[in-house]
Write a protein that holds these residues in place. Structure first.
Motif, PDB file in Angstrom:
ATOM      1  N   GLY A  21       0.820  -1.212   0.000  1.00 20.78           N
ATOM      2  CA  GLY A  21       0.000   0.000   0.000  1.00 20.78           C
ATOM      3  C   GLY A  21       0.850   1.255   0.000  1.00 20.78           C
ATOM      4  N   TYR A  22       1.918   1.251   0.798  1.00 24.00           N
ATOM      5  CA  TYR A  22       2.823   2.410   0.812  1.00 24.00           C
ATOM      6  C   TYR A  22       3.450   2.602  -0.561  1.00 24.00           C
ATOM      7  N   ARG A  23       3.912   1.490  -1.140  1.00 24.99           N
ATOM      8  CA  ARG A  23       4.562   1.568  -2.444  1.00 24.99           C
ATOM      9  C   ARG A  23       3.621   2.182  -3.480  1.00 24.99           C
ATOM     10  N   ARG A  24       2.392   1.712  -3.504  1.00 23.35           N
ATOM     11  CA  ARG A  24       1.417   2.221  -4.468  1.00 23.35           C
ATOM     12  C   ARG A  24       1.184   3.712  -4.255  1.00 23.35           C
ATOM     13  N   LEU A  25       1.012   4.119  -3.013  1.00 28.85           N
ATOM     14  CA  LEU A  25       0.780   5.528  -2.691  1.00 28.85           C
ATOM     15  C   LEU A  25       1.946   6.395  -3.168  1.00 28.85           C
ATOM     16  N   LEU A  26       3.161   5.964  -2.868  1.00 28.22           N
ATOM     17  CA  LEU A  26       4.337   6.759  -3.204  1.00 28.22           C
ATOM     18  C   LEU A  26       4.584   6.787  -4.713  1.00 28.22           C
ATOM     19  N   GLY A  30       4.920   9.738  -8.030  1.00 24.08           N
ATOM     20  CA  GLY A  30       6.153   9.838  -8.798  1.00 24.08           C
ATOM     21  C   GLY A  30       7.408   9.542  -8.019  1.00 24.08           C
ATOM     22  N   LEU A  31       7.263   8.905  -6.856  1.00 20.07           N
ATOM     23  CA  LEU A  31       8.416   8.589  -6.009  1.00 20.07           C
ATOM     24  C   LEU A  31       8.830   7.137  -6.219  1.00 20.07           C
ATOM     25  N   GLU A  32      10.116   6.873  -6.135  1.00 23.41           N
ATOM     26  CA  GLU A  32      10.644   5.539  -6.375  1.00 23.41           C
ATOM     27  C   GLU A  32      10.895   4.791  -5.070  1.00 23.41           C
ATOM     28  N   VAL A  33      10.286   3.618  -4.943  1.00 21.16           N
ATOM     29  CA  VAL A  33      10.570   2.728  -3.821  1.00 21.16           C
ATOM     30  C   VAL A  33      11.625   1.747  -4.295  1.00 21.16           C
ATOM     31  N   SER A 113      -2.581   9.263  10.348  1.00 17.84           N
ATOM     32  CA  SER A 113      -2.553  10.469   9.517  1.00 17.84           C
ATOM     33  C   SER A 113      -3.127  10.180   8.134  1.00 17.84           C
ATOM     34  N   ALA A 114      -3.561  11.225   7.450  1.00 14.48           N
ATOM     35  CA  ALA A 114      -4.056  11.092   6.082  1.00 14.48           C
ATOM     36  C   ALA A 114      -2.908  10.695   5.160  1.00 14.48           C
ATOM     37  N   PRO A 115      -3.183   9.925   4.096  1.00 14.53           N
ATOM     38  CA  PRO A 115      -2.114   9.486   3.189  1.00 14.53           C
ATOM     39  C   PRO A 115      -1.266  10.628   2.653  1.00 14.53           C
ATOM     40  N   GLU A 116      -1.919  11.751   2.328  1.00 14.22           N
ATOM     41  CA  GLU A 116      -1.157  12.871   1.782  1.00 14.22           C
ATOM     42  C   GLU A 116      -0.174  13.448   2.799  1.00 14.22           C
ATOM     43  N   ALA A 121       5.357  14.568   4.203  1.00 13.24           N
ATOM     44  CA  ALA A 121       6.475  14.396   5.123  1.00 13.24           C
ATOM     45  C   ALA A 121       7.712  13.900   4.381  1.00 13.24           C
ATOM     46  N   VAL A 122       7.528  13.008   3.415  1.00 11.61           N
ATOM     47  CA  VAL A 122       8.655  12.521   2.617  1.00 11.61           C
ATOM     48  C   VAL A 122       9.345  13.688   1.922  1.00 11.61           C
ATOM     49  N   HIS A 123       8.556  14.541   1.276  1.00 17.26           N
ATOM     50  CA  HIS A 123       9.129  15.696   0.570  1.00 17.26           C
ATOM     51  C   HIS A 123       9.832  16.645   1.544  1.00 17.26           C
ATOM     52  N   ARG A 124       9.228  16.872   2.692  1.00 20.01           N
ATOM     53  CA  ARG A 124       9.814  17.805   3.660  1.00 20.01           C
ATOM     54  C   ARG A 124      11.135  17.269   4.219  1.00 20.01           C
ATOM     55  N   VAL A 125      11.150  15.993   4.551  1.00 16.55           N
ATOM     56  CA  VAL A 125      12.379  15.387   5.068  1.00 16.55           C
ATOM     57  C   VAL A 125      13.471  15.434   4.001  1.00 16.55           C
ATOM     58  N   TRP A 126      13.115  15.166   2.766  1.00 21.04           N
ATOM     59  CA  TRP A 126      14.097  15.177   1.682  1.00 21.04           C
ATOM     60  C   TRP A 126      14.647  16.585   1.446  1.00 21.04           C
TER      61      TRP A 126
END
Length: 213
Positions: A21-26, A30-33, A113-116, A121-126
């Protein structure tokens, strides 16, 4: 800072369906797992190996079989200081948030938390920012004065977590690779520092401070 197209993400969660599910969301964003791991030992073996790290950012669950996600975080912060780690977990207690941030986590988002919010958070951490979901940010801020468990050493907190999971001295000894006598001593120290006399009082303390599920 590199763009998100070059960001390689790793997932650590012991449930394959959850990881999918995480992989699909990301990937929809446009993010690469680039890698997935079901436990802390497998993740550490792959990420701490000599040479280039296979991922740039790790999304880490804390509840894992064997070694905990928190212990993995601590070990990676020593071997892979450049690796950004975003904790994504059910635990929303301020004590756990602070332990993870102190161990080197760049962000902490709860699974309620909501999926978005995870994607943001991924973008902010990056980008080099600290990312906290609203629920844990409020919980952390609420602890103006350090509670007794926040003064525990790293190893004492590890033993506390194991005790709260219901593990006995022998089991904790195997998990943490310590002698049973050392674990028993840590158990005594933890109870003394928290001001509890037995397991019942320890669980009551844990519930009052957001340490127990």
């Amino acid at each position: 800072m590199s763009g998100s197209a070059t960001l390689r993400i790793g997932l650590v969660d012991d449930h394959a369906v959850v990881r999918a599910g995480y992989r699909r969301l990301l990937e929809l964003e446009g993010l690469e797992v680039a890698a997935e791991f079901a436990d802390a030992d497998g993740a550490y073996a792959a990420l701490a190996a000599p040479g280039d790290c296979p991922v740039d950012l790790l999304i880490l669950d804390l509840s894992l079989p064997g070694r905990s996600g928190l212990e993995l975080l601590r070990r990676l912060s020593v071997r892979r200081a450049e690796l950004k780690v975003l904790v994504f977990t059910m635990h929303d207690g301020a004590a756990m948030v602070r332990q993870c941030l102190r161990a080197g986590a760049a962000g902490y988002v709860t699974k309620s938390s909501a999926p978005e919010e995870l994607v943001d958070a991924v973008h902010r951490v990056w980008r080099g920012e600290r990312a906290l979901s609203a629920d844990v940010a409020d919980a952390a801020a609420a602890l103006a004065e350090p509670a007794p468990h926040l003064k525990l050493s790293t190893r004492e907190f590890d033993v506390l977590q194991a005790l709260l999971r219901g593990a006995g001295v022998e089991e904790i000894s195997r998990q943490l690779r310590l002698s049973a006598k050392t674990v028993a001593n840590y158990q005594t120290l933890v109870r003394q520092k928290l001001g509890v006399a037995n397991a019942v009082e320890l669980m009551r303390y844990a519930r009052e401070h957001g340490l127990a599920d």
